[in-house]
Design a protein around this motif. Structure first.
Motif, PDB file in Angstrom:
ATOM      1  N   GLU A 494       0.847  -1.185   0.000  1.00 26.65           N
ATOM      2  CA  GLU A 494       0.000   0.000   0.000  1.00 26.65           C
ATOM      3  C   GLU A 494       0.883   1.235   0.000  1.00 26.65           C
ATOM      4  N   PHE A 495       0.549   2.142  -0.894  1.00 29.69           N
ATOM      5  CA  PHE A 495       1.349   3.354  -0.995  1.00 29.69           C
ATOM      6  C   PHE A 495       0.886   4.381   0.032  1.00 29.69           C
ATOM      7  N   LEU A 508       6.295   4.051  -1.441  1.00 30.24           N
ATOM      8  CA  LEU A 508       6.084   2.650  -1.059  1.00 30.24           C
ATOM      9  C   LEU A 508       7.375   2.103  -0.475  1.00 30.24           C
ATOM     10  N   ASP A 514       7.282  -8.343  -1.773  1.00 28.17           N
ATOM     11  CA  ASP A 514       6.508  -7.489  -2.669  1.00 28.17           C
ATOM     12  C   ASP A 514       6.609  -7.904  -4.133  1.00 28.17           C
ATOM     13  N   TRP A 517       3.619  -8.935  -6.482  1.00 25.66           N
ATOM     14  CA  TRP A 517       2.698  -8.048  -7.173  1.00 25.66           C
ATOM     15  C   TRP A 517       3.459  -7.135  -8.118  1.00 25.66           C
ATOM     16  N   TYR A 518       2.748  -6.535  -9.039  1.00 19.08           N
ATOM     17  CA  TYR A 518       3.376  -5.460  -9.785  1.00 19.08           C
ATOM     18  C   TYR A 518       2.463  -4.254  -9.739  1.00 19.08           C
ATOM     19  N   ILE A 519       3.068  -3.155 -10.051  1.00 20.29           N
ATOM     20  CA  ILE A 519       2.364  -1.893  -9.910  1.00 20.29           C
ATOM     21  C   ILE A 519       1.980  -1.431 -11.302  1.00 20.29           C
ATOM     22  N   SER A 520       0.734  -0.982 -11.471  1.00 20.30           N
ATOM     23  CA  SER A 520       0.367  -0.473 -12.788  1.00 20.30           C
ATOM     24  C   SER A 520      -0.412   0.819 -12.666  1.00 20.30           C
ATOM     25  N   ILE A 572      -3.230   4.181  -8.315  1.00 21.46           N
ATOM     26  CA  ILE A 572      -2.175   3.208  -8.622  1.00 21.46           C
ATOM     27  C   ILE A 572      -2.734   1.837  -8.324  1.00 21.46           C
ATOM     28  N   ILE A 574      -2.423  -2.290  -7.833  1.00 18.67           N
ATOM     29  CA  ILE A 574      -1.517  -3.371  -7.472  1.00 18.67           C
ATOM     30  C   ILE A 574      -2.124  -4.630  -8.062  1.00 18.67           C
ATOM     31  N   SER A 585      -5.612  -1.160  -4.611  1.00 12.99           N
ATOM     32  CA  SER A 585      -5.221   0.066  -5.296  1.00 12.99           C
ATOM     33  C   SER A 585      -5.048   1.157  -4.260  1.00 12.99           C
TER      34      SER A 585
END
Ligand SMILES: *[C@@H]1O[C@H](CO)[C@@H](O)[C@H](O)[C@H]1NC(C)=O
Ligand SMILES: *[C@@H]1O[C@H](CO)[C@@H](O)[C@H](O)[C@H]1NC(C)=O
Ligand SMILES: *[C@@H]1O[C@H](CO)[C@@H](O)[C@H](O)[C@H]1NC(C)=O
Ligand SMILES: *[C@@H]1O[C@H](CO)[C@@H](O)[C@H](O)[C@H]1NC(C)=O
Ligand SMILES: *[C@@H]1O[C@H](CO)[C@@H](O)[C@H](O)[C@H]1NC(C)=O
Ligand SMILES: *[C@@H]1O[C@H](CO)[C@@H](O)[C@H](O)[C@H]1NC(C)=O
Ligand SMILES: *[C@@H]1O[C@H](CO)[C@@H](O)[C@H](O)[C@H]1NC(C)=O
Ligand SMILES: *[C@@H]1O[C@H](CO)[C@@H](O)[C@H](O)[C@H]1NC(C)=O
Ligand SMILES: *[C@@H]1O[C@H](CO)[C@@H](O)[C@H](O)[C@H]1NC(C)=O
Length: 796
Positions: A494-495, A508, A514, A517-520, A572, A574, A585
């Motif tokens: 979580e950002f 983050l 981590d 997951w990837y961040i998009s 953002i 996840i 997100s």
């Protein structure tokens, strides 16, 4: 016939100097009168490990050495488990003052090594046993056997032939002094006088009414035999005195069971003694048995309640005690693992009555220990995953064992823990003389090993616990090892987000797992290339990822647009690495202000805030502006700016169809000046034209002409074009974006309108017609009017 024995005792009167005593503190010394002996107990902490005793009488001071004690009727036992040293002195011991076998006084010195200082205490105790003396009494002490008989006894009713052998010897004796002969099986020793016998460790004494004989165990004249399968040590002394033609003779038999005790599978300690130890100590039928511990007999119900069992089998008396029964002492000890043993100071009495109703009391002291028994401690995993904390219980820790330290995954922590550590240990005490410890360590404690399990998509926590326990008082250590594991589900990252004046900053902190997951941003994987392409400012190191998204960059959504400001939202996502599913997100909405902005929504609405300061004549007000359709006025105005919101193809917009995109264009005019009056207006005050455009890629508008609704896959690219009046006209205007307003990074930035917001102000669905006229408008007025566009339009 009555035998009478008179022993002359020469009293050597010698003065003895009483040793100095500064007095013993209360509670340290305990003196008691028992049935047949004095009992003195001195606390070991006071006396030191090796206290010495001296017996004192008028004749002198006699150190109680091991040998001397066995000869003279003393027993000294150091009992670490009870914490004291015990001196037992028989009432017939050598240096006890005896008044008529009724009042006994024992004077003695205690030499204690107290804090390295040798100290002597002069003590005495006087006892009058309440229990009358039986005609014959035998005491099997730990270090000697003692027998005393009443010196006035009735003649036994039967005389066996064997006895005459001794009489013959006695009769041939030439002296009237008392002689003693020891009988071993069928053999007799050569008669010796009593002083000679004393040199060999045998003591004979004549008190007021009793004849006493005492011998240490293992004397040359004793013999070991087995009676009903029980080993017995026996000394048979025959005393005689020839007085002219009369021979006075008495048999003294000391016999004790030497059974060492056994331990059975069921946890019982077993001990036995023959019912009849020797024909001379025989009973009629039933021998009465009393059982006790620590020198005192127990009432039968008490003994039963404790589980002590007395049984008679095959001519033996058998005694069974549960190893951990009350009355015993337990001690832990370490040989690699934890063991324990139990010690009983057994006290047993057999009362026999022979044919002549002569009672014999046989008392026996035995210290009796179990073998080393394993005493395992155990650990129980009480962890509840939801608490995110290990909870491990170490149980069955005996009283004399304490926890000194724990190694948690190799890190040592001494007990008690300091307050600063996050793990905790609590002691749990049970009524059964054991205790336990509950150890709690949070899963995220630095000592816990974390490992990620891909299959379970969970974090595995591992804690190896090596307990260091010590046995008191010697502080002997031993170890108990336990390994516990737990799993906790891991949550997507979580950002943290903060609003900046010109954008939003996301942060983050990386966690080891981590990579799951990837961040998009939307559907695009966040990479440094993507960031560069969209103008995001990204920095990433091993600790954390920082992403700053300037306002109006790709990915923003806007709503609540007014002239005062608007809300910008950036999201953002996840996504699961394996499935690309969105797992979570971070959405951040911030308030922003901008001088100008335009946005072109996916459902076909253009929203514009335009700076009109140069587009209205001096003295004019933005309220009097309108779009190409003069009935389309601003929704909101201030001194220099106006906000318009319109469906793309309304308010007189012109549509320009390009090869790959379609552009909707409108213009803001002052005071009903439609384009027909532009040239007139141009000659007046205003120096600038304000053209607004929304451009959509055609590829995303595939349904434009099949449904009566504007629907775009993407937001349109909006532009507010400020052009000078002089360059306007029928020529293609040179699109010259003016310098951007300070808060607006680009007046031509793409802006996305949130669909949810637009729903409320959405105009009814309308058929969008790209007409020749509109096209002509586009060609005449538009910026991108080319022959290509015309061709496309013609095809429609
Ligand atoms: C015996 O001890 C008491 C104190 O306990 C003392 O008063 C008494 O004098 C002692 N008697 C002898 C004979 O030492
Ligand atoms: C006892 O016997 C020994 C030798 O057998 C002798 O030397 C000693 O004098 C005797 N003692 C008495 C008191 O008769
Ligand atoms: C009693 O003795 C017999 C024969 O010696 C033996 O079989 C039996 O087991 C003994 N009983 C007990 C309880 O020791
Ligand atoms: C730990 O904290 C408790 C209360 O917070 C306090 O009573 C105790 O004295 C502390 N112990 C140590 C060793 O500092
Ligand atoms: C002592 O009591 C505790 C708690 O009831 C129990 O867990 C433990 O097993 C007991 N230990 C023994 C040796 O009986
Ligand atoms: C526990 O610690 C002791 C002393 O540090 C060590 O000798 C022992 O091998 C350890 N036990 C385990 C299972 O690691
Ligand atoms: C300990 O307890 C936790 C939580 O109930 C459980 O997940 C784990 O499998 C248990 N066993 C061990 C050996 O750690
Ligand atoms: C950031 O750096 C970490 C490790 O340094 C890496 O695992 C991660 O993929 C990077 N993230 C991005 C978005 O580049
Ligand atoms: C519209 O398409 C043309 C090419 O056909 C392109 O040059 C232009 O940049 C596009 N306009 C926008 C706003 O994407």
């Amino acid at each position: 016939m009555v035998f009478e024995f008179i022993f002359g005792v020469a009293l050597l009167l010698s003065a003895w100097l009483p040793a100095k005593s500064d007095g013993i503190p209360d509670g340290v010394l305990h003196m008691e009168c028992r049935d047949r002996y004095f009992m003195m107990a001195v606390g070991l902490s006071f006396s030191g490990e090796e206290p010495h005793f001296e017996a004192v009488d008028e004749t002198g001071v006699y150190p109680i050495t091991e040998q001397y004690a066995a000869e003279c009727g003393y027993s000294v036992s150091v009992l670490p488990l009870q914490g004291h040293v015990e001196l037992r002195a028989s009432y017939f011991s050598c240096h006890t003052d005896n008044k008529d076998d009724k009042v006994f006084t024992f004077n003695f010195n205690l030499m204690a090594n107290h804090f390295g200082q040798e100290a002597t205490f002069t003590l005495n105790k006087t006892c009058s046993p309440s229990l009358p003396w039986s005609p014959r009494e035998v005491t099997c002490e730990v270090n000697y056997m003692e027998v005393s008989v009443r010196s006035e006894v009735t003649c036994p009713s039967g005389t066996k032939k064997d006895d005459w052998d001794a009489v013959k010897t006695a009769h041939s004796s030439t002296t009237s002094d008392w002689q003693v002969m020891f009988q071993r099986a069928k053999e007799q020793s050569i008669p010796t006088n009593l002083s000679e016998a004393h040199k060999h460790g045998y003591v004979f004494d004549l008190t007021d009414g009793r004849l006493v004989f005492r011998t240490p165990y293992g004397q040359p004249d004793s013999f070991s035999t087995e009676v009903n399968g029980v080993p017995v040590e026996l000394v048979h002394a025959t005393l005689f005195s020839r007085q002219s033609w009369v021979v006075l003779m008495v048999d003294l038999v000391a016999a004790c069971s030497m059974y060492e005790g056994s331990y059975d599978e069921n946890g019982y300690m077993m001990w036995k003694t023959p019912e009849v130890l020797h024909p001379l100590l025989s009973g009629l039928h039933n021998t009465q048995v009393n059982i006790g511990v620590n020198g005192e007999f127990l009432e039968q119900p008490v003994a039963e309640e404790r589980g002590y069992i007395v049984e008679k089998h095959n001519g033996t008396v058998q005694l069974s005690i549960p190893y951990n029964a009350d009355g015993g002492y337990r001690k832990s000890c370490v040989t690699e693992d934890l063991y324990e043993f139990h010690v009983f100071n057994l006290y047993l009495e057999q009362i026999l009555v022979d044919e002549d109703h002569v009672q014999t009391r046989l008392r026996l002291h035995r210290t009796w220990a179990t073998p080393l028994l394993p005493h395992p401690v155990f650990t129980h995993n009480q962890t509840v995953n939801e608490e995110h904390m290990f909870s491990v219980y170490l149980g069955d820790v005996p009283d004399d064992v304490e926890l000194a330290a724990v190694h948690l995954n190799g890190h040592k922590f001494t007990v008690p823990f300091t307050n600063t550590s996050r793990h905790a240990i609590t002691k749990v005490v049970h009524p059964n003389s054991t205790h336990g410890y509950t150890l709690k360590v949070p899963f995220d404690d630095p000592v816990v090993l974390q490992q990620f399990s891909k299959e379970d998509a969970a974090m595995q926590h591992k804690l190896d616990i090596n307990y260091t326990l010590t046995v008191l008082p010697e502080k002997e250590p031993f170890y108990h090892f336990a390994s516990v594991m737990a799993q906790s589900d891991v949550s997507p990252p979580e950002f943290d987000a903060v609003c900046l004046e010109s954008g939003i900053r996301f942060r983050l902190d990386h966690r080891p797992f981590d990579y799951l997951w990837y961040i998009s941003i939307g559907s695009d994987l966040l990479t440094s290339e993507l960031a560069a392409q969209h103008g995001y400012i990204m920095s990433n190191n091993s600790q954390s990822l920082l992403l700053e998204v300037p306002l109006f960059t790709h990915g923003y959504e806007y709503k609540d647009i007014t002239l005062k400001g608007f809300l910008g939202t950036f999201e953002i996502l996840i996504r699961d690495h394996a499935t690309s599913e969105v797992q979570s997100s971070t959405v951040k909405t911030c308030p922003f202000t901008a001088t100008e902005l335009i946005m072109c929504s996916t459902d076909g609405r253009m929203t514009v805030v335009a700076d009109l300061s140069l587009a209205i004549p001096s003295g004019g007000i933005p309220a009097r502006t309108n779009l190409m359709d003069k009935y389309c006025g601003p929704k909101e105005v201030d001194d220099t700016r106006a906000l318009f919101s319109l469906p793309l193809n309304s308010c007189g917009s012109i549509v320009k169809l390009g090869k790959e995109n379609v552009t909707y264009q409108n213009e803001i005019f002052y005071g009903f000046s439609k384009y027909l009056t532009v040239s007139k207006a141009a000659s007046e005050d205003p120096t600038e034209r304000v053209i607004v455009q929304c451009t959509y890629p055609l590829a995303g508008l595939h349904r434009l002409f099949s449904v009566y609704r504007f629907e775009s896959d993407t937001v349109g690219v909006g532009r507010i074009i400020h052009t000078t009046q002089s360059t306007a006209g029928s020529q293609i205007p040179t699109i010259q974006p003016t310098t951007a307003p300070q808060t607006t990074p680009a007046t031509t930035s793409p802006i996305r309108m949130p669909i949810a917001y637009l729903a409320a102000i959405h105009p009814p669905a309308r058929y969008i017609k790209v007409s020749r006229i509109q096209n002509l408008h586009g060609l005449r007025k538009g910026a991108g009017g080319t022959s290509q566009t015309k061709a496309n339009a013609a095809q429609i």
